[in-house]
Write a protein that holds these residues in place. Structure first.
Motif, PDB file in Angstrom:
ATOM      1  N   GLU A  38       0.813  -1.214   0.000  1.00  0.00           N
ATOM      2  CA  GLU A  38       0.000   0.000   0.000  1.00  0.00           C
ATOM      3  C   GLU A  38       0.850   1.271   0.000  1.00  0.00           C
ATOM      4  OE1 GLU A  38      -2.465  -0.790   3.387  1.00  0.00           O
ATOM      5  OE2 GLU A  38      -3.956  -1.846   2.163  1.00  0.00           O
ATOM      6  N   LYS A  39       2.102   1.168   0.490  1.00  0.00           N
ATOM      7  CA  LYS A  39       3.013   2.321   0.451  1.00  0.00           C
ATOM      8  C   LYS A  39       3.295   2.760  -0.979  1.00  0.00           C
ATOM      9  CE  LYS A  39       5.682   0.693   4.347  1.00  0.00           C
ATOM     10  NZ  LYS A  39       7.006   0.259   4.774  1.00  0.00           N
ATOM     11  N   PHE A  40       3.259   1.806  -1.919  1.00  0.00           N
ATOM     12  CA  PHE A  40       3.567   2.091  -3.316  1.00  0.00           C
ATOM     13  C   PHE A  40       2.310   2.298  -4.150  1.00  0.00           C
ATOM     14  CE2 PHE A  40       7.090  -0.549  -1.717  1.00  0.00           C
ATOM     15  CZ  PHE A  40       8.121   0.357  -1.886  1.00  0.00           C
ATOM     16  N   SER A  41       1.164   2.372  -3.530  1.00  0.00           N
ATOM     17  CA  SER A  41      -0.127   2.557  -4.203  1.00  0.00           C
ATOM     18  C   SER A  41      -0.411   1.453  -5.215  1.00  0.00           C
ATOM     19  CB  SER A  41      -0.186   3.926  -4.887  1.00  0.00           C
ATOM     20  OG  SER A  41      -0.012   4.942  -3.944  1.00  0.00           O
ATOM     21  N   LEU A  42       0.013   0.233  -4.909  1.00  0.00           N
ATOM     22  CA  LEU A  42      -0.281  -0.910  -5.772  1.00  0.00           C
ATOM     23  C   LEU A  42      -1.624  -1.499  -5.385  1.00  0.00           C
ATOM     24  CD1 LEU A  42       3.222  -2.631  -5.820  1.00  0.00           C
ATOM     25  CD2 LEU A  42       2.143  -1.362  -7.661  1.00  0.00           C
ATOM     26  N   PRO A  43      -2.431  -1.897  -6.370  1.00  0.00           N
ATOM     27  CA  PRO A  43      -3.745  -2.465  -6.029  1.00  0.00           C
ATOM     28  C   PRO A  43      -3.600  -3.870  -5.437  1.00  0.00           C
ATOM     29  CG  PRO A  43      -3.370  -2.614  -8.382  1.00  0.00           C
ATOM     30  CD  PRO A  43      -2.209  -1.848  -7.804  1.00  0.00           C
ATOM     31  N   ILE A  44      -4.403  -4.163  -4.459  1.00  0.00           N
ATOM     32  CA  ILE A  44      -4.459  -5.487  -3.854  1.00  0.00           C
ATOM     33  C   ILE A  44      -5.651  -6.199  -4.475  1.00  0.00           C
ATOM     34  CG2 ILE A  44      -4.654  -6.794  -1.712  1.00  0.00           C
ATOM     35  CD1 ILE A  44      -2.179  -5.046  -1.753  1.00  0.00           C
ATOM     36  N   VAL A  45      -5.390  -7.253  -5.229  1.00  0.00           N
ATOM     37  CA  VAL A  45      -6.457  -7.979  -5.909  1.00  0.00           C
ATOM     38  C   VAL A  45      -7.122  -8.968  -4.962  1.00  0.00           C
ATOM     39  CG1 VAL A  45      -6.994  -9.473  -7.868  1.00  0.00           C
ATOM     40  CG2 VAL A  45      -5.266  -7.724  -8.092  1.00  0.00           C
ATOM     41  N   GLY A  46      -6.364  -9.539  -4.062  1.00  0.00           N
ATOM     42  CA  GLY A  46      -6.914 -10.492  -3.108  1.00  0.00           C
ATOM     43  C   GLY A  46      -5.897 -10.800  -2.038  1.00  0.00           C
ATOM     44  N   GLU A  47      -6.394 -11.378  -0.974  1.00  0.00           N
ATOM     45  CA  GLU A  47      -5.517 -11.746   0.129  1.00  0.00           C
ATOM     46  C   GLU A  47      -5.899 -13.156   0.575  1.00  0.00           C
ATOM     47  OE1 GLU A  47      -3.997  -9.874   4.355  1.00  0.00           O
ATOM     48  OE2 GLU A  47      -5.556  -8.860   3.218  1.00  0.00           O
ATOM     49  N   ILE A  48      -4.953 -14.075   0.464  1.00  0.00           N
ATOM     50  CA  ILE A  48      -5.168 -15.463   0.853  1.00  0.00           C
ATOM     51  C   ILE A  48      -4.516 -15.667   2.215  1.00  0.00           C
ATOM     52  CG2 ILE A  48      -4.846 -17.874   0.197  1.00  0.00           C
ATOM     53  CD1 ILE A  48      -6.502 -16.234  -1.843  1.00  0.00           C
ATOM     54  N   PRO A  49      -5.293 -16.102   3.203  1.00  0.00           N
ATOM     55  CA  PRO A  49      -4.694 -16.297   4.525  1.00  0.00           C
ATOM     56  C   PRO A  49      -3.763 -17.501   4.545  1.00  0.00           C
ATOM     57  CG  PRO A  49      -6.965 -17.036   4.534  1.00  0.00           C
ATOM     58  CD  PRO A  49      -6.708 -16.406   3.189  1.00  0.00           C
ATOM     59  N   PHE A  50      -2.818 -17.482   5.457  1.00  0.00           N
ATOM     60  CA  PHE A  50      -1.933 -18.629   5.635  1.00  0.00           C
ATOM     61  C   PHE A  50      -2.723 -19.744   6.297  1.00  0.00           C
ATOM     62  CE2 PHE A  50       0.906 -21.170   8.268  1.00  0.00           C
ATOM     63  CZ  PHE A  50       1.792 -21.617   7.302  1.00  0.00           C
ATOM     64  N   PHE A  51      -2.551 -20.965   5.804  1.00  0.00           N
ATOM     65  CA  PHE A  51      -3.229 -22.102   6.406  1.00  0.00           C
ATOM     66  C   PHE A  51      -2.272 -23.272   6.496  1.00  0.00           C
ATOM     67  CE2 PHE A  51      -4.353 -21.383   2.022  1.00  0.00           C
ATOM     68  CZ  PHE A  51      -4.109 -22.592   1.377  1.00  0.00           C
ATOM     69  N   ASP A  52      -2.270 -23.899   7.644  1.00  0.00           N
ATOM     70  CA  ASP A  52      -1.372 -25.008   7.922  1.00  0.00           C
ATOM     71  C   ASP A  52      -2.175 -26.306   7.835  1.00  0.00           C
ATOM     72  OD1 ASP A  52       0.933 -26.355   8.546  1.00  0.00           O
ATOM     73  OD2 ASP A  52       0.684 -26.111  10.716  1.00  0.00           O
ATOM     74  N   LEU A  53      -2.302 -26.833   6.623  1.00  0.00           N
ATOM     75  CA  LEU A  53      -3.074 -28.044   6.371  1.00  0.00           C
ATOM     76  C   LEU A  53      -2.212 -29.033   5.609  1.00  0.00           C
ATOM     77  CD1 LEU A  53      -6.319 -26.294   5.071  1.00  0.00           C
ATOM     78  CD2 LEU A  53      -5.983 -27.224   7.346  1.00  0.00           C
ATOM     79  N   SER A  54      -2.721 -30.243   5.441  1.00  0.00           N
ATOM     80  CA  SER A  54      -2.014 -31.230   4.626  1.00  0.00           C
ATOM     81  C   SER A  54      -2.137 -30.844   3.159  1.00  0.00           C
ATOM     82  CB  SER A  54      -2.596 -32.626   4.851  1.00  0.00           C
ATOM     83  OG  SER A  54      -3.883 -32.714   4.272  1.00  0.00           O
ATOM     84  N   GLU A  55      -1.323 -31.446   2.309  1.00  0.00           N
ATOM     85  CA  GLU A  55      -1.326 -31.121   0.872  1.00  0.00           C
ATOM     86  C   GLU A  55      -2.719 -31.302   0.265  1.00  0.00           C
ATOM     87  OE1 GLU A  55       1.303 -29.898  -0.945  1.00  0.00           O
ATOM     88  OE2 GLU A  55       2.326 -29.778   0.976  1.00  0.00           O
ATOM     89  N   LYS A  56      -3.425 -32.361   0.651  1.00  0.00           N
ATOM     90  CA  LYS A  56      -4.752 -32.632   0.087  1.00  0.00           C
ATOM     91  C   LYS A  56      -5.789 -31.633   0.575  1.00  0.00           C
ATOM     92  CE  LYS A  56      -3.552 -36.074  -2.299  1.00  0.00           C
ATOM     93  NZ  LYS A  56      -3.306 -35.803  -3.674  1.00  0.00           N
ATOM     94  N   GLU A  57      -5.684 -31.195   1.825  1.00  0.00           N
ATOM     95  CA  GLU A  57      -6.664 -30.273   2.384  1.00  0.00           C
ATOM     96  C   GLU A  57      -6.489 -28.857   1.841  1.00  0.00           C
ATOM     97  OE1 GLU A  57      -7.540 -31.991   6.820  1.00  0.00           O
ATOM     98  OE2 GLU A  57      -5.604 -31.029   6.461  1.00  0.00           O
ATOM     99  N   LYS A  58      -5.322 -28.538   1.291  1.00  0.00           N
ATOM    100  CA  LYS A  58      -5.073 -27.198   0.761  1.00  0.00           C
ATOM    101  C   LYS A  58      -5.811 -26.953  -0.551  1.00  0.00           C
ATOM    102  CE  LYS A  58      -0.534 -26.606   2.827  1.00  0.00           C
ATOM    103  NZ  LYS A  58       0.900 -26.453   2.580  1.00  0.00           N
ATOM    104  N   VAL A  59      -6.151 -28.019  -1.255  1.00  0.00           N
ATOM    105  CA  VAL A  59      -6.851 -27.904  -2.531  1.00  0.00           C
ATOM    106  C   VAL A  59      -8.337 -28.053  -2.262  1.00  0.00           C
ATOM    107  CG1 VAL A  59      -7.125 -28.889  -4.831  1.00  0.00           C
ATOM    108  CG2 VAL A  59      -4.878 -28.887  -3.744  1.00  0.00           C
ATOM    109  N   PHE A  60      -9.105 -27.006  -2.575  1.00  0.00           N
ATOM    110  CA  PHE A  60     -10.542 -27.122  -2.321  1.00  0.00           C
ATOM    111  C   PHE A  60     -11.237 -27.592  -3.593  1.00  0.00           C
ATOM    112  CE2 PHE A  60     -10.865 -22.853  -4.050  1.00  0.00           C
ATOM    113  CZ  PHE A  60     -12.158 -22.749  -4.508  1.00  0.00           C
ATOM    114  N   THR A  61     -11.670 -28.830  -3.554  1.00  0.00           N
ATOM    115  CA  THR A  61     -12.281 -29.450  -4.721  1.00  0.00           C
ATOM    116  C   THR A  61     -13.798 -29.412  -4.660  1.00  0.00           C
ATOM    117  OG1 THR A  61     -12.151 -31.601  -3.629  1.00  0.00           O
ATOM    118  CG2 THR A  61     -10.330 -31.001  -5.086  1.00  0.00           C
ATOM    119  N   ASN A  62     -14.350 -29.101  -3.507  1.00  0.00           N
ATOM    120  CA  ASN A  62     -15.796 -29.060  -3.341  1.00  0.00           C
ATOM    121  C   ASN A  62     -16.309 -27.668  -3.701  1.00  0.00           C
ATOM    122  OD1 ASN A  62     -18.443 -29.200  -2.562  1.00  0.00           O
ATOM    123  ND2 ASN A  62     -18.033 -29.733  -0.435  1.00  0.00           N
TER     124      ASN A  62
END
Length: 191
Positions: free
Chosen positions: A30-54
């Motif tokens: 934000e200091k550089f006035s760059l647009p933020i398109v989205g923010e993905i939170p950090f999540f500590d899950l297994s490799e399979k749980e990180k992919v949301f297929t549902n």
């Protein structure tokens, strides 16, 4: 000596923070006035749980990818008519593959036909999230010989999704030459 010993760590830390040019948070952008398109939170899950297929999943992770997808669709409708989205980074381990896969699944969940191309020719990771062998024919084969049909290398690992994936294929000896030979442009135009 005690005063100097007390201030030396502060001086060292001052110079470390002074020359730190990395992005650590949303506020740094934000200091550089760059647009933020989205923010993905950090999540500590297994490799399979990180992919949301549902597609009906309402977790924080899936909703954040849906919000990212909506913002990208809004920007695409206002800025250009391009149907190609590139996800990249300068170093490995920042989540390019996972973000690309989840973003592709979010577009697919609303009925969009999506082609996800695993173009990381040096350190492919996409196959790990979908349980495929990384040496199956893929992008490398087409880039090496454009007479090979890339459509025959498509896989659809998720049921009830309009998502096709083109894995990178076997590791090439010189990936930069393959990417720059012009065949990737032919593939994107044909796709």
């Amino acid at each position: 000596a005690i005063v100097i010993g007390f201030f030396v760590p502060f001086i060292v830390l001052y110079f470390i923070f002074l020359f730190d040019n990395k992005i650590h948070s949303k506020e740094d952008l934000e200091k550089f006035s760059l647009p933020i398109v989205g923010e993905i939170p950090f999540f500590d899950l297994s490799e399979k749980e990180k992919v949301f297929t549902n597609p009906t999943d309402r977790s924080i992770i899936s909703e954040s990818y849906r919000m990212l997808m909506s913002n990208i669709r809004y920007l695409q409708s206002n800025e250009s008519k391009s149907n190609v989205i590139l996800i990249t980074s300068s170093i490995k381990g920042e989540g390019k593959t996972l973000n690309a896969l989840n973003l592709a699944l979010s577009f697919s969940s609303i009925g969009k036909k999506v082609l996800l191309i695993g173009a990381d020719l040096r350190n492919p990771q996409l196959h790990k999230y979908i349980d495929y062998d990384k040496n199956v024919p893929g992008l490398v084969d087409y880039l090496f010989d454009k007479k090979i049909s890339w459509k025959k290398s498509l896989i659809s690992p998720f049921e009830n999704q309009t998502l096709d994936i083109l894995l990178s294929g076997p590791l090439p000896p010189n990936p930069l030459n393959l990417i720059n030979n012009g065949n990737i442009d032919l593939l994107l135009n044909e796709a």
